[in-house]
Design an enzyme around this catalytic site. Structure first.
Site, PDB file in Angstrom:
ATOM      1  CB  CYS A   1      -1.001   0.203   1.410  1.00  0.00           C
ATOM      2  SG  CYS A   1      -1.858  -1.429   1.316  1.00  0.00           S
TER       3      CYS A   1
ATOM      4  CG  HIS B   1      -2.792   3.309   1.991  1.00  0.00           C
ATOM      5  ND1 HIS B   1      -4.146   3.205   0.779  1.00  0.00           N
ATOM      6  CD2 HIS B   1      -2.897   2.837   3.128  1.00  0.00           C
ATOM      7  CE1 HIS B   1      -4.095   1.305   0.741  1.00  0.00           C
ATOM      8  NE2 HIS B   1      -3.535   1.251   2.434  1.00  0.00           N
TER       9      HIS B   1
ATOM     10  CG  ASN C   1      -6.661  -1.040   1.438  1.00  0.00           C
ATOM     11  OD1 ASN C   1      -5.514  -0.265  -0.312  1.00  0.00           O
ATOM     12  ND2 ASN C   1      -6.398  -1.195   2.618  1.00  0.00           N
TER      13      ASN C   1
END
Length: 334
Positions: A114, A251, A281
């Site tokens: 990520c 993020h 996500n």
């Protein structure tokens, strides 16, 4: 060393299929209210059976070309951040080089999950600033749905698929990068993992089915501590107050986590760009999709100062303060 790299163009792509919270109700014990309350996620995009990381990457690059009018013939480096590459080898970057017939370019993938976009930007900035490269095609592409365990209700509700492409070019007069910071906490690797050839980490046996496993509470605690600390390091390095940041772009793992981070930073959530609400996500693609949302609705403008911060499996983290200055010929609409 002062940066000599500028982000000049962006392109994005998300798959057509939308997975709503109501759809998840049909396969696991959850509901729309529970998901939104805990994550802020309303829907996410899911790749088709025949769509892979390379497929999404190709479409993001095509979008970049269409919207910017840029050519790739003089690209001398292709960097791809992905957790879900089509193959162990060859790399997605090599597939991109072949698809667009880029004549002379180094091409490689890497995986910091990520935090991938922020890491990739750090690598590209370093290669250009050092003088080794002049024009780098940076891609983030993820098909997280293909490694998702849809019986794990705490994790499968979070993730979606997408891709983004950027051009970074040599510009010593008006560079993008003002400050950068990154690092690793490998001791936390078992908090987010997906097995491949091995099933033991630091002497601990792991769930070995090739699906993503996440210890959400531990990641939440780590990120809620690490990101504010990193953001403070960045503004100190840049010698600017946090209040001068036009947009904080972390993020997009979980909207509640982002709200907690903003509270700790004393930074208004209204000055934060996110993508998690409508894309979930998307791992290394989440920051680019948040930037795209900001461009699409007019919030993000050339000249704005951004604080970008990625964090993810590894555990890894990376951040930048950048001056946003795309080339003027780029169309602002999607």
């Amino acid at each position: 060393m002062q940066s000599k790299a500028r982000i000049t163009s962006i392109g994005t792509y998300v798959p057509e299929r939308i997975l709503h919270n109501d759809d998840l109700e049909k396969i696991i014990d959850t509901n729309d209210e529970w998901i939104i309350k805990r994550t802020g996620i309303k829907e996410r995009r899911i790749a088709a059976e025949d769509e892979f990381a390379s497929t999404l990457a190709f479409k993001a690059v095509e979008n970049l070309i269409q919207r910017s009018g840029k050519t790739l013939v003089d690209v001398d480096g292709i960097i791809v951040s992905t957790t879900t590459a089509d193959f162990v080898m060859p790399s997605v970057a090599c597939l991109v080089q072949a698809r667009f017939d880029i004549p002379q370019a180094a091409a490689f993938d890497f995986n910091t999950a990520c935090s991938g976009f922020a890491y990739a930007a750090h690598i590209a900035n370093g290669l250009i600033t050092s003088g080794l490269h002049k024009k780098i095609l940076l891609i983030t592409t993820e098909t997280m749905s293909k490694i998702m365990d849809y019986t794990d209700r705490a994790t499968c509700i979070l993730f979606g698929d997408g891709a983004a492409a950027f051009l970074l070019e040599y510009d010593e007069v008006n560079p993008s990068f003002i400050a950068s910071h990154y690092g690793t906490n490998g001791h936390g690797g078992a908090h987010v993992y997906c097995t491949n050839l091995a099933s033991v980490m630091n002497g601990v046996a792991l769930k070995d089915d090739g699906k993503l496993v996440q210890n959400g509470p531990e990641v939440y605690k780590w990120a809620s501590r690490t990101v504010p600390e990193g953001a403070k390091i960045l503004v100190a390095q840049a010698k600017i107050p946090l209040a001068s940041i036009d947009w904080f772009v972390p993020h997009s793992a979980n909207l509640r986590m982002i709200q907690s981070i903003c509270e700790k930073l004393k930074h208004p959530i209204e000055k934060t760009l996110t993508s998690v609400e409508y894309y979930g996500n998307t791992s290394s693609v989440s920051i680019p999709l948040a930037l795209q949302r900001g461009l699409d609705d007019g919030r993000l403008q050339n000249g704005h100062t951004l604080l970008l911060y990625g964090f993810g499996s590894g555990l890894t983290y990376a951040g930048h303060i950048v001056k946003w200055q795309l080339d003027p010929q780029r169309e602002q609409s999607f």
